[in-house]
Design a protein around this motif. Structure first.
Motif, PDB file in Angstrom:
ATOM      1  N   GLN A 454       0.834  -1.199   0.000  1.00 34.18           N
ATOM      2  CA  GLN A 454       0.000   0.000   0.000  1.00 34.18           C
ATOM      3  C   GLN A 454       0.872   1.253   0.000  1.00 34.18           C
ATOM      4  O   GLN A 454       0.555   2.247  -0.657  1.00 34.18           O
ATOM      5  N   ILE A 455       1.990   1.187   0.726  1.00 33.95           N
ATOM      6  CA  ILE A 455       2.924   2.313   0.715  1.00 33.95           C
ATOM      7  C   ILE A 455       3.547   2.466  -0.673  1.00 33.95           C
ATOM      8  O   ILE A 455       3.686   3.579  -1.193  1.00 33.95           O
ATOM      9  N   LEU A 456       3.900   1.342  -1.293  1.00 38.46           N
ATOM     10  CA  LEU A 456       4.440   1.399  -2.655  1.00 38.46           C
ATOM     11  C   LEU A 456       3.404   1.988  -3.613  1.00 38.46           C
ATOM     12  O   LEU A 456       3.741   2.841  -4.450  1.00 38.46           O
ATOM     13  N   ALA A 457       2.155   1.536  -3.474  1.00 40.77           N
ATOM     14  CA  ALA A 457       1.092   2.065  -4.336  1.00 40.77           C
ATOM     15  C   ALA A 457       0.927   3.564  -4.137  1.00 40.77           C
ATOM     16  O   ALA A 457       0.771   4.320  -5.098  1.00 40.77           O
ATOM     17  N   ALA A 458       0.979   4.005  -2.878  1.00 46.00           N
ATOM     18  CA  ALA A 458       0.859   5.434  -2.595  1.00 46.00           C
ATOM     19  C   ALA A 458       2.028   6.217  -3.177  1.00 46.00           C
ATOM     20  O   ALA A 458       1.884   7.386  -3.557  1.00 46.00           O
ATOM     21  N   SER A 459       3.184   5.555  -3.263  1.00 47.15           N
ATOM     22  CA  SER A 459       4.382   6.228  -3.770  1.00 47.15           C
ATOM     23  C   SER A 459       4.377   6.371  -5.279  1.00 47.15           C
ATOM     24  O   SER A 459       4.831   7.386  -5.814  1.00 47.15           O
ATOM     25  N   ILE A 460       3.897   5.347  -5.979  1.00 43.87           N
ATOM     26  CA  ILE A 460       4.096   5.341  -7.437  1.00 43.87           C
ATOM     27  C   ILE A 460       2.828   5.520  -8.264  1.00 43.87           C
ATOM     28  O   ILE A 460       2.914   5.913  -9.428  1.00 43.87           O
ATOM     29  N   LEU A 461       1.634   5.238  -7.690  1.00 44.72           N
ATOM     30  CA  LEU A 461       0.430   5.296  -8.518  1.00 44.72           C
ATOM     31  C   LEU A 461       0.137   6.705  -9.017  1.00 44.72           C
ATOM     32  O   LEU A 461      -0.202   6.903 -10.189  1.00 44.72           O
ATOM     33  N   GLY A 462       0.262   7.689  -8.126  1.00 46.76           N
ATOM     34  CA  GLY A 462       0.035   9.064  -8.556  1.00 46.76           C
ATOM     35  C   GLY A 462       1.019   9.474  -9.644  1.00 46.76           C
ATOM     36  O   GLY A 462       0.655  10.127 -10.633  1.00 46.76           O
ATOM     37  N   PHE A 463       2.281   9.079  -9.477  1.00 45.76           N
ATOM     38  CA  PHE A 463       3.312   9.370 -10.470  1.00 45.76           C
ATOM     39  C   PHE A 463       2.978   8.706 -11.809  1.00 45.76           C
ATOM     40  O   PHE A 463       3.051   9.340 -12.873  1.00 45.76           O
ATOM     41  N   LEU A 464       2.598   7.421 -11.776  1.00 45.94           N
ATOM     42  CA  LEU A 464       2.287   6.703 -13.015  1.00 45.94           C
ATOM     43  C   LEU A 464       1.078   7.305 -13.725  1.00 45.94           C
ATOM     44  O   LEU A 464       1.081   7.474 -14.954  1.00 45.94           O
ATOM     45  N   ILE A 465       0.049   7.640 -12.958  1.00 46.68           N
ATOM     46  CA  ILE A 465      -1.179   8.170 -13.560  1.00 46.68           C
ATOM     47  C   ILE A 465      -0.925   9.524 -14.218  1.00 46.68           C
ATOM     48  O   ILE A 465      -1.380   9.782 -15.335  1.00 46.68           O
ATOM     49  N   THR A 466      -0.183  10.380 -13.523  1.00 46.79           N
ATOM     50  CA  THR A 466       0.031  11.728 -14.060  1.00 46.79           C
ATOM     51  C   THR A 466       1.063  11.754 -15.193  1.00 46.79           C
ATOM     52  O   THR A 466       0.934  12.545 -16.133  1.00 46.79           O
ATOM     53  N   LYS A 467       2.075  10.888 -15.116  1.00 47.59           N
ATOM     54  CA  LYS A 467       3.177  10.952 -16.083  1.00 47.59           C
ATOM     55  C   LYS A 467       2.991  10.029 -17.286  1.00 47.59           C
ATOM     56  O   LYS A 467       3.484  10.335 -18.375  1.00 47.59           O
ATOM     57  N   PHE A 468       2.300   8.913 -17.086  1.00 43.86           N
ATOM     58  CA  PHE A 468       2.224   7.913 -18.158  1.00 43.86           C
ATOM     59  C   PHE A 468       0.805   7.636 -18.653  1.00 43.86           C
ATOM     60  O   PHE A 468       0.639   7.105 -19.751  1.00 43.86           O
ATOM     61  N   PHE A 469      -0.213   7.988 -17.870  1.00 44.44           N
ATOM     62  CA  PHE A 469      -1.577   7.628 -18.242  1.00 44.44           C
ATOM     63  C   PHE A 469      -2.503   8.844 -18.337  1.00 44.44           C
ATOM     64  O   PHE A 469      -3.719   8.725 -18.154  1.00 44.44           O
ATOM     65  N   ASP A 470      -1.911  10.004 -18.610  1.00 41.11           N
ATOM     66  CA  ASP A 470      -2.682  11.204 -18.935  1.00 41.11           C
ATOM     67  C   ASP A 470      -3.754  11.514 -17.893  1.00 41.11           C
ATOM     68  O   ASP A 470      -4.890  11.850 -18.227  1.00 41.11           O
ATOM     69  N   ASN A 471      -3.394  11.383 -16.626  1.00 42.66           N
ATOM     70  CA  ASN A 471      -4.309  11.713 -15.522  1.00 42.66           C
ATOM     71  C   ASN A 471      -5.619  10.918 -15.568  1.00 42.66           C
ATOM     72  O   ASN A 471      -6.670  11.429 -15.179  1.00 42.66           O
ATOM     73  N   GLN A 472      -5.558   9.674 -15.996  1.00 47.41           N
ATOM     74  CA  GLN A 472      -6.745   8.825 -16.045  1.00 47.41           C
ATOM     75  C   GLN A 472      -6.650   7.762 -14.941  1.00 47.41           C
ATOM     76  O   GLN A 472      -5.957   6.748 -15.102  1.00 47.41           O
ATOM     77  N   PRO A 473      -7.333   7.964 -13.819  1.00 46.38           N
ATOM     78  CA  PRO A 473      -7.196   7.061 -12.671  1.00 46.38           C
ATOM     79  C   PRO A 473      -7.695   5.646 -12.922  1.00 46.38           C
ATOM     80  O   PRO A 473      -7.386   4.744 -12.148  1.00 46.38           O
ATOM     81  N   ILE A 474      -8.439   5.419 -14.011  1.00 38.78           N
ATOM     82  CA  ILE A 474      -8.920   4.076 -14.321  1.00 38.78           C
ATOM     83  C   ILE A 474      -7.748   3.108 -14.482  1.00 38.78           C
ATOM     84  O   ILE A 474      -7.859   1.903 -14.191  1.00 38.78           O
ATOM     85  N   TYR A 475      -6.596   3.624 -14.914  1.00 43.92           N
ATOM     86  CA  TYR A 475      -5.442   2.749 -15.145  1.00 43.92           C
ATOM     87  C   TYR A 475      -4.825   2.239 -13.842  1.00 43.92           C
ATOM     88  O   TYR A 475      -4.091   1.248 -13.848  1.00 43.92           O
ATOM     89  N   SER A 476      -5.098   2.900 -12.736  1.00 48.80           N
ATOM     90  CA  SER A 476      -4.609   2.377 -11.450  1.00 48.80           C
ATOM     91  C   SER A 476      -5.259   1.031 -11.149  1.00 48.80           C
ATOM     92  O   SER A 476      -4.624   0.136 -10.562  1.00 48.80           O
ATOM     93  N   LEU A 477      -6.527   0.865 -11.548  1.00 48.13           N
ATOM     94  CA  LEU A 477      -7.221  -0.403 -11.328  1.00 48.13           C
ATOM     95  C   LEU A 477      -6.681  -1.494 -12.250  1.00 48.13           C
ATOM     96  O   LEU A 477      -6.591  -2.665 -11.871  1.00 48.13           O
ATOM     97  N   VAL A 478      -6.310  -1.108 -13.469  1.00 50.53           N
ATOM     98  CA  VAL A 478      -5.716  -2.072 -14.404  1.00 50.53           C
ATOM     99  C   VAL A 478      -4.373  -2.564 -13.865  1.00 50.53           C
ATOM    100  O   VAL A 478      -4.078  -3.773 -13.863  1.00 50.53           O
ATOM    101  N   ILE A 479      -3.544  -1.644 -13.398  1.00 53.08           N
ATOM    102  CA  ILE A 479      -2.255  -2.017 -12.820  1.00 53.08           C
ATOM    103  C   ILE A 479      -2.464  -2.943 -11.621  1.00 53.08           C
ATOM    104  O   ILE A 479      -1.757  -3.946 -11.449  1.00 53.08           O
ATOM    105  N   GLY A 480      -3.446  -2.604 -10.794  1.00 50.71           N
ATOM    106  CA  GLY A 480      -3.759  -3.446  -9.643  1.00 50.71           C
ATOM    107  C   GLY A 480      -4.178  -4.843 -10.050  1.00 50.71           C
ATOM    108  O   GLY A 480      -3.791  -5.836  -9.419  1.00 50.71           O
ATOM    109  N   GLY A 481      -4.966  -4.947 -11.110  1.00 51.18           N
ATOM    110  CA  GLY A 481      -5.403  -6.253 -11.581  1.00 51.18           C
ATOM    111  C   GLY A 481      -4.242  -7.125 -12.034  1.00 51.18           C
ATOM    112  O   GLY A 481      -4.183  -8.323 -11.731  1.00 51.18           O
ATOM    113  N   LEU A 482      -3.302  -6.531 -12.741  1.00 54.86           N
ATOM    114  CA  LEU A 482      -2.123  -7.279 -13.189  1.00 54.86           C
ATOM    115  C   LEU A 482      -1.280  -7.734 -11.998  1.00 54.86           C
ATOM    116  O   LEU A 482      -0.716  -8.844 -11.995  1.00 54.86           O
ATOM    117  N   SER A 483      -1.206  -6.892 -10.971  1.00 53.01           N
ATOM    118  CA  SER A 483      -0.477  -7.265  -9.759  1.00 53.01           C
ATOM    119  C   SER A 483      -1.125  -8.468  -9.083  1.00 53.01           C
ATOM    120  O   SER A 483      -0.437  -9.385  -8.612  1.00 53.01           O
TER     121      SER A 483
END
Length: 501
Positions: A454-483
């Motif tokens: 959860q700490i790792l998710a808090a550290s990197i999810l915001g970074f990934l969403i803003t930098k790689f997924f055009d501020n689309q939070p739906i991709y956080s759920l996709v990343i979670g599913g793959l995990s």
């Protein structure tokens, strides 16, 4: 002759686990509504995760400490019950205050206090099953806790929706204020939390230290024998980890315009753990090891092999749940309801539907808990867990392919099976590997591998969403599913004992 621990009847087990319903009531309200509170008070996707990180960091610190303290406590109210009461009072007050937070940072502070209070009550409840029940009934005790987790989560997650649709309580409010439906849901949660815990406190009497010692002697097995201890090279590990933390922090600072500030959570974690190992090294060299900190650090490095294998599975299993609790409201309202305006009717309708979806996965978990033993009989614990994790991972990934939010209920069925499995199967596999005298502290240490992802998710999810997924939070759920799918694969590495749930 050693005394056998008495077998308890159904209602005695019901009473001793009933308080867990109140605890989960608080957690469910928090998980389903805190992102809504943060967004209402001005949070955006970039700082949502860093605000949420209070919860897992609190659990990381509080649970092993409370586990160790409750292992070594005995007073007027017993061994575990004092912690039930203290945590329940503080958590209930926090639930009353949280929806009235005037600013974002007050709300973030209240989340920290609320989560610490809930953890103070929750950690001893896990060890309470081991204290009160003979080995043959412990599976039933954990199953009863899972039942109350499901029931409380279903009701609590849907409370704002119930307040609006059944009781006609307002679901909208002026900018910066929460609707009355959310406020009254939190007030109800505070009352339920305290009353449920009080029920367990007054209906269940704990065994005395002398009785527990006699029971333990009678129940001693190979799994409860003392494990040989080899002093870990704290100094070397600590120095390496500390250097990694400091260098990483400097790199983030020097590139702060390109990197997300939430990465400080990760680099700070490395720094803090390195310092903890250096302190442990100093205490060992000074022969000052008879204290809680030294004991917890030693137990961390002396985990049974099965626990180490399960730790990796837990890590990748819990990463997606933090993503879900943090980003589902933003993901659903933006991707499925096409709005990010927190004052709009569409946003609040979507936020309420998130509560219903959370109720769906928790309701599914109640039924899944009944199905899982049947799956285990056909396969085994590892394969059953793998199947359930695959179902959950698929459910998370499907969010991006389903555009009608009504059909997301199907996705949540898969998530519900994964949730029920995570709450029961790892504990069933681990049961024979835990030393009996350290039930509380090892339950707290096992929580590390729930908190760290959860700490790792808090550290990197915001970074990934803003930098790689055009501020689309739906991709956080996709990343979670793959995990979660990866966690299912890693389950095959775990060596399990030949016993069923």
């Amino acid at each position: 002759m050693a005394q056998q621990k008495p077998t308890l009847n159904f209602w005695q087990i019901w009473n001793m686990c009933f308080g867990f319903m109140g605890i989960q009531f608080g957690f469910a309200l928090q998980n389903a509504n805190v992102s809504r509170i943060f967004q209402t008070l001005g949070a955006d996707y970039g700082n949502m995760a860093i605000l949420w990180v209070a919860a897992p960091i609190t659990g990381l610190i509080v649970q092993p400490i409370i586990g160790y303290m409750s292992d070594n406590t005995w007073g007027k109210f017993g061994r575990r019950r004092p912690y039930f009461l203290i945590g329940a009072i503080a958590a209930s007050l926090s639930l009353f205050i949280m929806p009235n937070s005037p600013t974002l940072w007050v709300a973030a502070g209240m989340l920290w206090i609320m989560d610490a209070s809930i953890n103070i009550s929750m950690e001893p409840f896990r060890a309470f099953v081991g204290d009160m029940l003979p080995r043959k009934q412990r599976a039933m005790g954990y199953a009863m806790q899972s039942f109350f987790i499901g029931v409380a989560s279903v009701v609590a997650s849907s409370l704002p929706w119930i307040m609006t649709n059944w009781l006609n309580i307002s679901n909208t409010a002026a900018p910066g204020l929460l609707p009355d439906s959310v406020k009254f849901a939190f007030y109800a949660g505070g009352a339920v939390f305290l009353l449920a815990v009080l029920w367990t406190i007054f209906s269940t009497k704990e065994y005395s230290p002398e009785q527990l010692a006699a029971f333990e002697q009678a129940e001693t097995t190979k799994a409860t024998h003392s494990m040989p201890r080899v002093t870990p090279p704290y100094g070397i590990y600590g120095m390496i980890t500390l250097i990694i933390g400091i260098v990483s922090s400097v790199l983030v600072y020097s590139n702060i315009s390109r990197l997300d500030k939430s990465l400080y959570i990760l680099t700070g974690g490395f720094t803090a753990f390195g310092m903890c190992m250096l302190i442990a090294s100093y205490l060992h060299k000074q022969h000052k090891t008879d204290n809680g900190f030294a004991h917890i650090m030693a137990d961390l490095f002396a985990m049974p092999q099965t626990m180490k294998q399960l730790a990796v599975v837990q890590f990748f299993s819990w990463f997606p749940f933090f993503a879900m609790w943090t980003y589902t409201t933003a993901a659903i309202t933006e991707f499925h309801y096409n709005t990010s305006d927190v004052t709009s009717a569409a946003y609040n309708k979507g936020a309420d539907w998130v509560g219903v979806l959370f109720s769906t996965y928790n309701l599914t978990a109640v039924f899944a808990a009944i199905c899982i033993p049947l799956i285990v009989k056909v396969f085994n614990l590892r394969i059953a867990h793998m199947i359930n994790l695959f179902m959950g991972g698929t459910g998370f990934v499907s969010f991006i392919f389903i555009h009608d939010p009504t059909y997301l209920v199907i996705s949540m069925v898969g998530v519900g099976f994964a949730w029920a499995s995570i709450l029961s199967v790892p504990y069933a596999i681990l049961a024979n590997a835990l030393p009996a005298k350290k039930m509380g502290v090892y339950m707290g240490i096992f929580n590390f591998f729930i908190v760290l992802p959860q700490i790792l998710a808090a550290s990197i999810l915001g970074f990934l969403i803003t930098k790689f997924f055009d501020n689309q939070p739906i991709y956080s759920l996709v990343i979670g599913g793959l995990s979660m799918i990866l966690a299912g694969v890693l389950t095959l590495r775990v060596k399990e004992s030949h016993r069923h749930i």
